[in-house]
Motif scaffolding. Structure first.
Motif, PDB file in Angstrom:
ATOM      1  N   HIS A 120      12.447  16.552   3.279  1.00  0.00           N
ATOM      2  CA  HIS A 120      12.538  15.119   3.530  1.00  0.00           C
ATOM      3  C   HIS A 120      11.249  14.629   4.175  1.00  0.00           C
ATOM      4  O   HIS A 120      10.402  15.426   4.592  1.00  0.00           O
ATOM      5  CB  HIS A 120      13.765  14.760   4.377  1.00  0.00           C
ATOM      6  CG  HIS A 120      13.821  15.381   5.738  1.00  0.00           C
ATOM      7  ND1 HIS A 120      14.321  16.642   5.964  1.00  0.00           N
ATOM      8  CD2 HIS A 120      13.442  14.910   6.961  1.00  0.00           C
ATOM      9  CE1 HIS A 120      14.247  16.917   7.259  1.00  0.00           C
ATOM     10  NE2 HIS A 120      13.714  15.884   7.892  1.00  0.00           N
ATOM     11  N   VAL A 175       9.934  11.377   6.663  1.00  0.00           N
ATOM     12  CA  VAL A 175      10.468  10.330   7.535  1.00  0.00           C
ATOM     13  C   VAL A 175       9.435   9.240   7.786  1.00  0.00           C
ATOM     14  O   VAL A 175       8.278   9.538   8.109  1.00  0.00           O
ATOM     15  CB  VAL A 175      10.908  10.933   8.889  1.00  0.00           C
ATOM     16  CG1 VAL A 175      11.427   9.852   9.825  1.00  0.00           C
ATOM     17  CG2 VAL A 175      11.983  11.985   8.669  1.00  0.00           C
ATOM     18  N   HIS A 206       6.987  12.259   9.889  1.00  0.00           N
ATOM     19  CA  HIS A 206       6.949  13.708   9.652  1.00  0.00           C
ATOM     20  C   HIS A 206       7.391  14.082   8.251  1.00  0.00           C
ATOM     21  O   HIS A 206       8.065  13.329   7.565  1.00  0.00           O
ATOM     22  CB  HIS A 206       7.717  14.486  10.720  1.00  0.00           C
ATOM     23  CG  HIS A 206       9.209  14.464  10.668  1.00  0.00           C
ATOM     24  ND1 HIS A 206       9.984  13.539  11.330  1.00  0.00           N
ATOM     25  CD2 HIS A 206      10.085  15.296  10.060  1.00  0.00           C
ATOM     26  CE1 HIS A 206      11.268  13.805  11.131  1.00  0.00           C
ATOM     27  NE2 HIS A 206      11.364  14.843  10.356  1.00  0.00           N
ATOM     28  N   ALA A 231       9.194  17.228   6.360  1.00  0.00           N
ATOM     29  CA  ALA A 231       9.981  18.433   6.621  1.00  0.00           C
ATOM     30  C   ALA A 231       9.809  19.380   5.447  1.00  0.00           C
ATOM     31  O   ALA A 231      10.059  19.010   4.298  1.00  0.00           O
ATOM     32  CB  ALA A 231      11.446  18.078   6.814  1.00  0.00           C
ATOM     33  N   PHE A 262      10.030  21.656  15.098  1.00  0.00           N
ATOM     34  CA  PHE A 262       9.052  20.586  14.906  1.00  0.00           C
ATOM     35  C   PHE A 262       7.715  20.991  15.494  1.00  0.00           C
ATOM     36  O   PHE A 262       7.660  21.524  16.607  1.00  0.00           O
ATOM     37  CB  PHE A 262       9.537  19.306  15.598  1.00  0.00           C
ATOM     38  CG  PHE A 262      10.878  18.836  15.087  1.00  0.00           C
ATOM     39  CD1 PHE A 262      10.970  17.933  14.039  1.00  0.00           C
ATOM     40  CD2 PHE A 262      12.055  19.335  15.640  1.00  0.00           C
ATOM     41  CE1 PHE A 262      12.197  17.515  13.554  1.00  0.00           C
ATOM     42  CE2 PHE A 262      13.295  18.928  15.157  1.00  0.00           C
ATOM     43  CZ  PHE A 262      13.362  18.012  14.115  1.00  0.00           C
ATOM     44  N   GLU A 313       7.977  19.390  10.171  1.00  0.00           N
ATOM     45  CA  GLU A 313       9.210  20.066  10.575  1.00  0.00           C
ATOM     46  C   GLU A 313       9.378  21.248   9.615  1.00  0.00           C
ATOM     47  O   GLU A 313       9.113  21.108   8.418  1.00  0.00           O
ATOM     48  CB  GLU A 313      10.393  19.087  10.431  1.00  0.00           C
ATOM     49  CG  GLU A 313      11.763  19.736  10.589  1.00  0.00           C
ATOM     50  CD  GLU A 313      12.911  18.730  10.377  1.00  0.00           C
ATOM     51  OE1 GLU A 313      12.649  17.503  10.273  1.00  0.00           O
ATOM     52  OE2 GLU A 313      14.066  19.184  10.289  1.00  0.00           O
TER      53      GLU A 313
HETATM   54 FE   FE2 Z   1      13.330  15.657   9.987  1.00  0.00          FE
END
Ligand code: FE2
Length: 398
Positions: free
Chosen positions: A194, A196, A278, A280, A353, A366
């Motif tokens: 993902h 963000v 961020h 991931a 993280f 992440e």
């Molecule tokens: Fe996340």
């Protein structure tokens, strides 16, 4: 927390202009791509795969393609003051410019997105040679970020690129001793789980609707400040997911607190402009990945030891309640590696993280491993916020 049902597309994938085949690449603008490439290769185990620069005929920018698993990270640095990246670097520092999606027909996707309300960023163009063609067209999303739609033919088709073919004309392969080292000592990062975005206070719902209307995404989950906060700082988040669940894009906005939200700190150091907070990266073996990344010197957020005094009870009680096996990874090693654990009705996840990847407190990574859970570590937010506030305090930003 709610979960919206995904509406299955009624259009066959091959003819649905909004059907996203893959994350084609994530492009970061950086101040010095040659040096950044070595940072990401040495610390995160990426292969420095391909290059476009003056030596390959690229006159205005240098691009380094870094690869690991199905992750393609493009590092771009401007070679002239007139390149738009030059001004963006002074405003935002290093960070994500473009989340590009592979599609069947970039022109059709672009036109559909415009009909759905998108603002154009770059008109369609075709880059081709005797080996094939790459068509790209871009729309604007939050802040200075764009989504480029990429369709590929011939030798530049994505399956060929995954097997090592050139990314597009003007790119050439490079090799480096660090690549050999990384092949022998893999970090195990597989793909982008993902990505963000941080947006301004009051703008989260605007962008939620934008992803629904323009790209046909659906809301997956949402969290409010009671879920993700301490008494001091908080945020609100809604998770948008592409129709086929290829990618999830949570959108955060700051929530009021006694002290400054991490989202607000990002905005303060990002010229009050929304952007990607961020990325991931998914692994199948969190412990092996984090151990290798730590060995390489990756700077992770650290949590107080007290986190592990309560986490097993919280997580394993949840797993038992929903009929799942307890966390199978070695609990002591998880604590030694400082990994976070969370569980929901579907299973558990392991995550950790990094600290910011550049001097500004903006973009970080992440490292996430899912064992059934499809959520984002809500149970860790409070512990995490406390750790983040400590870091913000060190930076004088709380
Ligand atoms: Fe996340």
């Amino acid at each position: 927390m709610t979960r919206a049902a995904h509406t299955p597309s009624e259009v066959p994938a091959a003819t649905d202009p909004l059907h996203l085949i893959d994350v084609d690449h994530v492009r970061c603008y950086v101040g010095n791509a040659k040096q950044a490439a070595y940072f990401y290769a040495h610390t995160f185990g990426f292969q420095i795969s391909q290059l476009a620069d003056l030596t390959t005929g690229s006159r205005d920018e240098a691009d380094y393609l870094l690869t690991q698993g199905n992750i393609r990270l493009m590092l771009t640095t401007p070679l002239t003051k007139d390149h738009p990246a030059a001004e963006e670097l002074s405003l935002y520092g290093d960070g994500v410019k473009d989340v590009a999606f592979t599609v069947h027909d970039a022109v059709k996707t672009y036109e559909q997105a415009l009909r759905n309300g998108a603002e154009p960023a770059r008109e369609p163009r075709v880059i081709s040679d005797a080996n094939g063609a790459v068509t790209v067209a871009s729309i604007k999303t939050y802040g200075r970020c764009i989504h480029t739609f990429v369709s590929r033919t011939g030798r530049y088709a994505l399956p060929m690129v995954k097997q090592g073919a050139e990314f597009m004309p003007v790119f050439k392969h490079i090799d480096s001793p660090v690549n050999e080292h990384n092949r022998k000592h893999p970090c195990g990062l597989k793909y982008v789980d993902h990505l963000v975005g941080n947006v301004e206070l009051g703008k989260m719902d605007h962008w939620v609707e934008w992803y629904e209307n323009v790209l046909g995404f659906a809301m997956f989950k949402h969290f409010d400040d009671k879920d993700i906060g301490t008494q001091y700082s908080a945020l609100m988040s809604k998770v948008m997911s592409s129709g086929n669940n290829l990618i999830k894009m949570p959108i955060n906005e700051p929530a009021p607190g006694l002290k400054k939200s991490q989202v607000q700190e990002f905005l303060d150091w990002h010229d009050d402009t929304p952007g990607v907070q961020h990325l991931a990266l998914r692994t199948d073996d969190e412990l092996a990945s984090v151990a290798e990344l730590r060995r390489r010197g990756v700077d992770f957020l650290s949590l107080p030891d007290s986190y592990y005094d309560i986490v097993w009870d919280r997580v394993n009680t949840m797993l038992k309640k929903h009929g799942h096996d307890a966390v199978r990874e070695d609990h002591d090693r998880i604590k030694d590696l400082g990994i976070l654990v969370d569980a929901d009705d579907e299973g558990y996840l392991l995550q950790l993280f990094t600290k910011p990847l550049q001097d500004r407190p903006t973009l970080f990574f992440e490292i996430i491993c899912r064992r059934g859970s499809q959520s984002f570590g809500k149970g860790n937010f409070k512990a995490l916020f406390e750790a983040l506030e400590l870091e913000q305090e060190r930076r004088g930003n709380l």
